[in-house]
Scaffold this active site. Structure first.
Site: not given
Ligand code: CAA
Length: 283
Positions: A119, A140, A152, A190
């Protein structure tokens, strides 16, 4: 060259998610980790996701079983001998990654591409641990991998256009959107996300507002799906601190100084959701 056989090294949440999306896109996937229990945990995560797809009638049982059937668990790195692509998703430690890439370089066939899901660590330095830096690249993925559309794609200094294009095409077959980025600390995702999270932590530290209020402002005011502190807990506060330190060290600019409160929480073991406690409490 065509990519058919893939090894994912590291069966944690990122590795398992990456293995899942490759298997869904009909690649043969080896999911590798040091211990069987780690690999099993990754396989269980994928099975759970597949079962949910079946329950929601988005996939037939047969199709879900076919995805699982394309995944082969592994604890022997020599299984990389027959793959076209390795995607590494192990702990964010440059020494560990460099040693692993040297090892993979010895085992994998000459044509194989070695990709890293780091990352924020330098792709060029990881590539320099191999004799094929032109075939090393950053892929990424974002967490949760099965849901997030972005990958990415980061070129190291020596990555060829041919390898870049192949990885870009491969990413599209995963139904993800590739975005090309150059090799600088934190890349783009990031470099922008972590200072925002760090600033949110400063607003807690300085008593500007409570965590719930800060998250509410960013969710309702900026339409972010999660507030920055909820997201920090979700990513892991140790990971957030590590990335901020990488930015701080890499650019030498004080604007990337990790908030003391972030350090304190990490020292206390309040690592976020995975530890049951971060800015919020879980269980
Ligand atoms: N694994 C698989 N599927 C998942 C999951 C997981 N850990 N978490 C949620 N989901 C799925 C759910 O099953 C659901 O799918 P369906 O519609 O098929 O049932 C869908 O995602 C939506 O989930 P929820 O309805 O439970 O919840 P939500 O609408 O709040 O979405 C989320 C959850 C997708 C995580 C949303 O909150 C989101 O987009 N959050 C931001 C995530 C983000 O910013 N990620 C980037 C992080 S930074 C990174 O990764 C880079 C790094 O290097 C640090």
């Amino acid at each position: 060259m065509q990519i058919k056989n893939v090894m994912v090294v590291g069966a944690g949440q990122m590795g398992a998610g990456i293995a899942q999306v490759f298997a869904q896109a009909e690649y043969n996937v080896i999911l590798h980790d040091l211990k069987e229990e780690f690999v099993q945990k990754g396989m269980d995560y994928i099975s759970k996701n597949m079962n949910r797809q079946v329950e929601k009638e988005r996939m037939t049982r047969e199709a879900a079983d076919a995805v699982i059937g394309r995944l082969k668990p592994s604890t022997d790195l020599n299984n990389a001998a027959n793959v076209d692509l390795v995607v590494e998703a192990v702990v964010e430690n440059l020494d560990i990654k460099a040693k692993l890439f040297t090892h993979l370089d010895d085992i994998a066939p000459d044509h194989a591409i070695l990709a890293t899901n780091t990352s924020s660590l330098p792709i060029t330095e990881i590539a320099a641990a191999t004799n094929r830096p032109e075939r090393v690249i950053g892929m990424h993925f974002m967490n949760p991998v099965p849901v997030m559309k972005l990958v990415e794609i980061i070129r190291g200094l020596a990555t060829t256009d041919e390898i870049y294009q192949l990885i870009e095409e491969t990413t599209k077959t995963l139904k993800k959107t590739p975005v090309e980025v150059n090799d600088f600390p934190g890349f783009v995702s990031n470099r922008i996300l972590m200072p925002m999270i760090n600033e949110a932590i400063y607003t807690v530290y300085e008593g500007v507002a409570e965590p719930e209020a800060i998250d509410e402002v960013m969710k309702l005011g900026m339409n972010h799906p999660m507030g920055p502190l909820t997201l920090a807990d979700f990513i892991g506060l140790d990971t957030c601190l590590f990335i901020m330190e990488t930015l701080h060290e890499g650019f030498g600019d004080d604007k990337y100084r990790p908030c003391p409160l972030l350090r304190k929480y990490v020292k206390a073991g309040w690592l976020g959701k995975k530890a049951g406690r971060g800015f919020y409490q879980y269980n």
